[in-house]
Design an enzyme around this catalytic site. Structure first.
Site, PDB file in Angstrom:
ATOM      1  N   HIS A 272       0.841  -1.210   0.000  1.00  0.00           N
ATOM      2  CA  HIS A 272       0.000   0.000   0.000  1.00  0.00           C
ATOM      3  C   HIS A 272       0.866   1.247   0.000  1.00  0.00           C
ATOM      4  O   HIS A 272       1.922   1.291   0.631  1.00  0.00           O
ATOM      5  CB  HIS A 272      -0.959   0.002   1.193  1.00  0.00           C
ATOM      6  CG  HIS A 272      -0.310   0.151   2.533  1.00  0.00           C
ATOM      7  ND1 HIS A 272      -0.085   1.376   3.129  1.00  0.00           N
ATOM      8  CD2 HIS A 272       0.163  -0.771   3.412  1.00  0.00           C
ATOM      9  CE1 HIS A 272       0.483   1.210   4.307  1.00  0.00           C
ATOM     10  NE2 HIS A 272       0.646  -0.091   4.500  1.00  0.00           N
TER      11      HIS A 272
ATOM     12  N   ASP B 269       6.500   1.689   6.307  1.00  0.00           N
ATOM     13  CA  ASP B 269       5.065   1.381   6.266  1.00  0.00           C
ATOM     14  C   ASP B 269       4.369   2.374   5.341  1.00  0.00           C
ATOM     15  O   ASP B 269       3.820   3.366   5.819  1.00  0.00           O
ATOM     16  CB  ASP B 269       4.485   1.449   7.683  1.00  0.00           C
ATOM     17  CG  ASP B 269       3.022   1.059   7.727  1.00  0.00           C
ATOM     18  OD1 ASP B 269       2.587   0.310   6.843  1.00  0.00           O
ATOM     19  OD2 ASP B 269       2.314   1.510   8.634  1.00  0.00           O
TER      20      ASP B 269
ATOM     21  N   GLU C  26      -4.760   1.618   3.177  1.00  0.00           N
ATOM     22  CA  GLU C  26      -4.678   0.420   4.026  1.00  0.00           C
ATOM     23  C   GLU C  26      -4.775   0.773   5.493  1.00  0.00           C
ATOM     24  O   GLU C  26      -5.288   0.003   6.303  1.00  0.00           O
ATOM     25  CB  GLU C  26      -3.354  -0.314   3.743  1.00  0.00           C
ATOM     26  CG  GLU C  26      -3.148  -1.605   4.518  1.00  0.00           C
ATOM     27  CD  GLU C  26      -2.421  -1.412   5.866  1.00  0.00           C
ATOM     28  OE1 GLU C  26      -2.324  -2.389   6.631  1.00  0.00           O
ATOM     29  OE2 GLU C  26      -1.968  -0.272   6.137  1.00  0.00           O
ATOM     30  N   GLU C  27      -4.278   1.939   5.848  1.00  0.00           N
ATOM     31  CA  GLU C  27      -4.040   2.267   7.254  1.00  0.00           C
ATOM     32  C   GLU C  27      -5.316   2.335   8.091  1.00  0.00           C
ATOM     33  O   GLU C  27      -5.283   2.045   9.283  1.00  0.00           O
ATOM     34  CB  GLU C  27      -3.296   3.606   7.360  1.00  0.00           C
ATOM     35  CG  GLU C  27      -1.889   3.581   6.798  1.00  0.00           C
ATOM     36  CD  GLU C  27      -0.941   2.694   7.590  1.00  0.00           C
ATOM     37  OE1 GLU C  27      -1.361   2.137   8.630  1.00  0.00           O
ATOM     38  OE2 GLU C  27       0.211   2.538   7.173  1.00  0.00           O
TER      39      GLU C  27
ATOM     40  N   GLU D  80       4.750  -5.389   3.771  1.00  0.00           N
ATOM     41  CA  GLU D  80       4.202  -4.491   4.790  1.00  0.00           C
ATOM     42  C   GLU D  80       5.288  -3.949   5.703  1.00  0.00           C
ATOM     43  O   GLU D  80       6.456  -4.284   5.582  1.00  0.00           O
ATOM     44  CB  GLU D  80       3.160  -5.238   5.642  1.00  0.00           C
ATOM     45  CG  GLU D  80       1.725  -4.788   5.395  1.00  0.00           C
ATOM     46  CD  GLU D  80       1.443  -3.351   5.815  1.00  0.00           C
ATOM     47  OE1 GLU D  80       2.353  -2.660   6.303  1.00  0.00           O
ATOM     48  OE2 GLU D  80       0.306  -2.916   5.636  1.00  0.00           O
TER      49      GLU D  80
ATOM     50  N   HIS E 156       4.732   4.592  12.591  1.00  0.00           N
ATOM     51  CA  HIS E 156       3.628   5.549  12.455  1.00  0.00           C
ATOM     52  C   HIS E 156       3.991   6.935  12.987  1.00  0.00           C
ATOM     53  O   HIS E 156       3.106   7.724  13.305  1.00  0.00           O
ATOM     54  CB  HIS E 156       2.355   5.052  13.136  1.00  0.00           C
ATOM     55  CG  HIS E 156       1.604   4.043  12.329  1.00  0.00           C
ATOM     56  ND1 HIS E 156       0.414   3.484  12.742  1.00  0.00           N
ATOM     57  CD2 HIS E 156       1.871   3.486  11.113  1.00  0.00           C
ATOM     58  CE1 HIS E 156      -0.007   2.632  11.836  1.00  0.00           C
ATOM     59  NE2 HIS E 156       0.855   2.612  10.834  1.00  0.00           N
TER      60      HIS E 156
END
Length: 975
Positions: free
Chosen positions: A186, A198, A233-234, A259, A332
């Protein structure tokens, strides 16, 4: 037990103690000049004789060997080499440049930067595949791929509307009869992250694999390969879910998902659908894998998900999840950036992706020819797997069960047969109740003390220390455990020294008892594997099988020795206290420290007799048990702890789990050394004492967070339009009691003299809030917060009778916005009871861009079947008679409004007359752009309150988003 004194006859002084070896064995001393052994024999005696110095050497070397090999295995630089092949070098260089461009800005689905990443990828894909007639490109922006689907979460039922802009590539294989392979990653990040691992590296790896297959030197694959560069996706795995509705999906049977659930290091295979597909991971050049993580994910111990879930559970595909897994404290956050990663990490994921896809796509595999029944059976067969030093091992659960069952039957039978020979016929081994019970009692006592020390000591002393120094806690716990066992075991020996017997071989008794412990564990694991399923997965516990085997082999050797020995009457020392006496011999300076002993099979003189019969079964047992067990336990424990230690910042439950893992790690690592703890050198005992004391001091005073291992806090700025004063409130979420001072020291907080209010919430977490004077600047020309969100009620229920389904319709106007959440009221009535056992909302309608025949859509859904449907005008409908709690909206057009219709049941019980028909709806819309929409300078900030926290927080703090955006505006309406 006391040491032998100087008056001890030479025939017995220095003999391997009967407590720790085959004490009754006799060996002829090799004669040299003057009847003394030569230097080589003396060296063998000094190193392999069962003496404290020899054991100390073995222990130190084993610990060093364990830590060094584990470090090498898990180190990116030592196990992965950059490419030398010209094509691979070019691919890696271009993929690294792609990653730099992708991660230039934060690019969540709800940001304009996301569109720029989409356009960049489209340009790159078209450039890579140009002039390749067998490669196709398709863009979901054609508008055909919009979905409305249901996802249940606990007691909440959520319906999601999503407009996809996935980028899809299909390399048509030479054999159209073979099912296709899907490669997926993604390209969105979260609002607070640049998304390097990510999932920028996943996207860059897909571009690299596409470049490999598109190169003129690469043979066209036999199997069709499909690439899904998916979005969003998140916050719901939307891109993968949307792809299930695409026509290309019907071709696919296998997948590889790339991922990032951490940020950096090596990419690990941490999930596989079944053994049939997992076994092919052995064909990658740098395999790095463990099914321990698979067990954690399958049992929901890790609170995040990937597109793997969609492809496996909703799509029914068979495949792998390859991901970066650490460190979670910069996952993140803005630290997931280029500067905190390197090209070798990218190459590890990229090279494994090339290797796996090249192998699977290049030939027919056994899964292609499975019948439906065989495929179903194979899909149920989970895989246990691991890697070490780039060697990959996997085994199906069914095979593991057969192996375990065989071991569970054969090992006790062989052991009982040997015990029968020893006790009934040979009668050489004397075992007392004290010798049998003292290890279990010591284990219980040590476990209780250790649990109190870790849970009531370390955890309260420095609660969050595992986030930075997990191994310090493990090493300190190991040192303390060894000392506890040493004290308890030798203390019991002192208390019951009057009951000392000859030939009791305490070492072997402990080996057998540990083997019994593993036998019980293996019974439980084997039974659990027989019913293995998601939510109760045990595929990561297969190392117990190996530990049981080595422990049983060592026990078998000891029992075999006793079954061949002959009785003796010499009173040899059994298990002397480690710090008592001063007659210990060292090195090769004591030529008489070994007494003549008998062999396992008979008497023999000379060098051959020395090597064969020196009674050194302890060294064999040590070498069989300790190095391999220590390495397996340490490497497995390190992987688990390294994967979850940062989650201590997520909840109290995670914190308690981590401290339990530390205790289990320490206990299992100590376990292989315990049969030999009687013979530890006084130096190592004092060394352990000093190490344990130093560890406790460090644990007491070290700071739990630093630049490399930061405190992770989560941010959102909110405005509630239902309040009389429409203030923007900054909310910061984290673990309780550790970040109030950080917020109180922020300049805007101090200058405005606002208070920071903190409230404890669930599971050891806390939210602190303050009124911010720094207002968002997202929408150009916005005068106040009402310009961000306006709700137009197109139709309400005021004129309708409270019979049957009621209908309402609203338009949500949120400029420069892509994401809104609707929550339908479900609150207690005046009598205190719930109005509904389920949500009142039964049908939701997302209207097309230009809705037609709105009234017919709104009022003719009685015969609509449950689930998703789409009418002839392109409107999206979802009906659920059990009730709908939430509706999540995601759109691509920044200017388009959401037009939503809802049908619900009236509340005719316990409601005022004017509220019977009404349905309350809470609406919250999110923004995530980090720079102003009007194209302001990159240095300017659309959300200055967030930028201020980034700028003024201490360097040991990292920031992540709390929700789908960094800023939200909410309101409440009734229809």
């Amino acid at each position: 037990m006391s040491e032998l004194n100087e008056s001890t006859p030479p025939a017995t002084r220095g003999t391997a103690s009967s407590s720790d070896g085959v004490a009754s064995n006799h060996v002829a001393v090799v004669k040299g000049n003057n009847n003394s052994p030569n230097i080589f024999i003396r060296f063998i005696r000094a190193v392999f004789g069962y003496r404290k110095t020899s054991l100390t050497l073995f222990v130190i070397l084993t610990i060093a060997f364990t830590i060094l090999l584990s470090y090498i295995d898990n180190n990116l630089d030592l196990t992965v080499s950059l490419p030398t092949d010209r094509l691979e070098v070019d691919i890696l260089d271009s993929s690294w440049l792609d990653l730099q461009n992708i991660a230039k800005h934060e690019h969540t689905y709800g940001s304009h930067a996301n569109d720029r990443v989409h356009d960049y990828l489209q340009t790159r894909i078209r450039d890579i595949i140009k002039e390749k007639s067998y490669i196709e490109y398709e863009n979901d922006l054609n508008g055909d791929n919009k979905i409305l689907f249901k996802s249940a979460s606990g007691e909440q039922t959520t319906i999601s509307y999503y407009e996809s802009n996935n980028l899809l590539v299909r390399i048509n294989g030479t054999d159209k009869n073979l099912p296709a392979l899907l490669l997926s990653a993604h390209y969105d990040s979260v609002p607070s992250s640049f998304g390097v691992t990510d999932d920028g590296m996943g996207i860059a790896s897909l571009l690299g694999v596409l470049s490999y297959f598109s190169d003129k030197s690469t043979q066209r694959p036999k199997r069709t390969v499909i690439f899904n560069f998916n979005n969003d996706e998140e916050f719901g795995l939307y891109g993968a879910t949307a792809f299930l509705s695409h026509p290309w999906f019907e071709q696919i049977k296998y997948f590889l998902n790339l991922e990032g659930t951490g940020a950096g290091g090596k990419a690990i295979l941490f999930r596989g659908t079944d053994f049939g597909i997992v076994k092919y991971f052995k064909n990658v050049r740098y395999p790095y894998a463990t099914s321990i993580f698979q067990e954690g994910f399958n049992n929901h111990l890790i609170h995040s998900e990937t597109d793997y879930k969609i492809y496996k559970e909703m799509g029914g595909l068979r495949g792998l999840d390859l991901a970066f897994y650490k460190p979670r404290d910069i996952y993140h956050t803005a630290s997931d950036s280029i500067k905190n990663n390197n090209i070798k990490s990218l190459w590890h994921m990229l090279s494994n992706s090339i290797d796996f896809s090249k192998f699977v796509a290049g030939q027919v595999i056994d899964l292609d020819n499975e019948s439906a029944d065989e495929s179903e059976k194979s899909s149920q067969d989970f895989a246990s797997y691991a890697s070490f030093l780039n060697y990959f091992f996997s085994v199906p659960v069914s095979t593991l069960i057969v192996v375990n069952t065989s071991l569970l039957v054969l090992v006790p039978l062989i052991s009982l047969a040997l015990l029968l020979i020893i006790f009934k016929y040979k009668k050489t081994w004397q075992v007392t109740t004290v010798n049998v019970l003292k290890f279990p009692l010591a284990a219980i006592a040590s476990g209780v003390v250790m649990n109190l020390l870790v849970s009531d000591g370390f955890q309260k002393l420095n609660q969050y220390l595992p986030t930075t120094y997990p191994l310090l806690l493990v090493y300190t716990s190991v040192a303390i455990l060894l000392l506890l066992f040493y004290v308890f075991l030798n203390g019991i020996n002192l208390l019951f020294r009057s009951q000392k017997v000859l030939n009791h071989d305490e070492k072997l008794i402990v080996i057998i008892e540990i083997s019994l412990f593993y036998w019980i564990a293996l019974v439980y694991i084997s039974r659990s594997l027989s019913y293995n399923r998601i939510g109760n997965d045990h595929t990561g516990e297969f190392p117990i099988t190996i530990l049981f085997i080595v422990q049983s082999v060592a026990a078998f050797l000891g029992l075999l020795g006793w079954s061949f020995t002959t009785p003796q009457t010499t009173d040899e020392e059994a298990s002397q206290p480690l710090l008592e006496g001063n007659q210990e011999s060292y090195g090769t300076e004591d030529p008489d420290d070994l007494t003549p002993q008998s062999s396992l099979l008979g008497d023999e003189d000379g060098f051959k007799g020395l090597v064969k019969y020196l009674g050194y079964d302890w060294s064999l047992q040590f070498l069989i048990i300790v190095p391999l067990t220590s390495l397996i336990v340490y490497n497995s424990g390190w992987l688990v702890l390294d994967g979850v230690n940062k989650s201590i910042q997520e909840s109290l439950a995670a914190e308690n789990l981590i401290y339990k893992i530390i205790q289990l790690f320490a206990f299992f690592w100590v376990l292989p050394y315990l049969p030999f703890v009687f013979k530890l050198n006084r130096i190592i005992v004092w060394g352990l004492t000093l190490f344990a004391a130093s560890g406790v001091v460090l644990i007491s005073f070290l700071e739990p967070f630093n630049i490399a291992n930061p405190l992770k806090l989560r941010f959102i700025q909110k405005v509630d339009l239902t309040q009389s004063e429409q203030d923007s409130i900054v909310q910061v979420f984290g673990r309780e009691g550790i970040f109030y001072d950080i917020l109180a020291d922020i300049p805007s907080v101090k200058e405005s003299k606002v208070s920071v209010a903190c409230e404890n919430i669930v599971d050891g977490n806390q939210v602190c809030s303050y009124k911010s004077t720094l207002q968002p600047e997202i929408i150009p020309g916005a005068k106040d917060f009402r310009d961000y969100l306006q709700i137009e009620i197109v139709e309400d229920s005021s004129s309708r009778l409270p019979y049957g389904l009621l209908y309402g319709e609203i338009i949500i106007k949120a400029p420069e916005n892509r994401m809104c959440n609707l929550q339908f009221d479900k609150k207690a009535s005046h009598s205190g009871r719930d109005k509904f056992k389920d949500s009142p909302a039964k049908t939701v309608i997302v209207f097309a861009d230009e809705p037609k025949n709105v009234s017919s859509v709104a009022h003719n859904t009685r015969m609509l079947p449950e689930g998703f449907s789409r009418d002839e005008d392109g409107n999206y409908l979802f009906k659920d008679v059990a009730g709908i709690d939430n509706l999540y909206l995601n759109k691509l057009d920044w200017k388009k409004n959401f037009r939503i219709g809802i049908q619900w049941l009236p509340n005719i019980i316990d409601s005022p007359d004017d509220e019977i028909n009404k349905l309350g709806i809470s609406i919250e819309c999110f923004w995530a752009d980090m720079t102003p929409v009007d194209g302001g300078k990159e240095s300017s900030s659309a959300i200055p309150a967030y930028r201020e926290l980034l700028h003024y927080s201490p360097n040991y703090v990292s920031w992540a988003n709390r929700d789908r955006g960094l800023f939200s505006v909410s309101t409440h309406v009734q229809v």
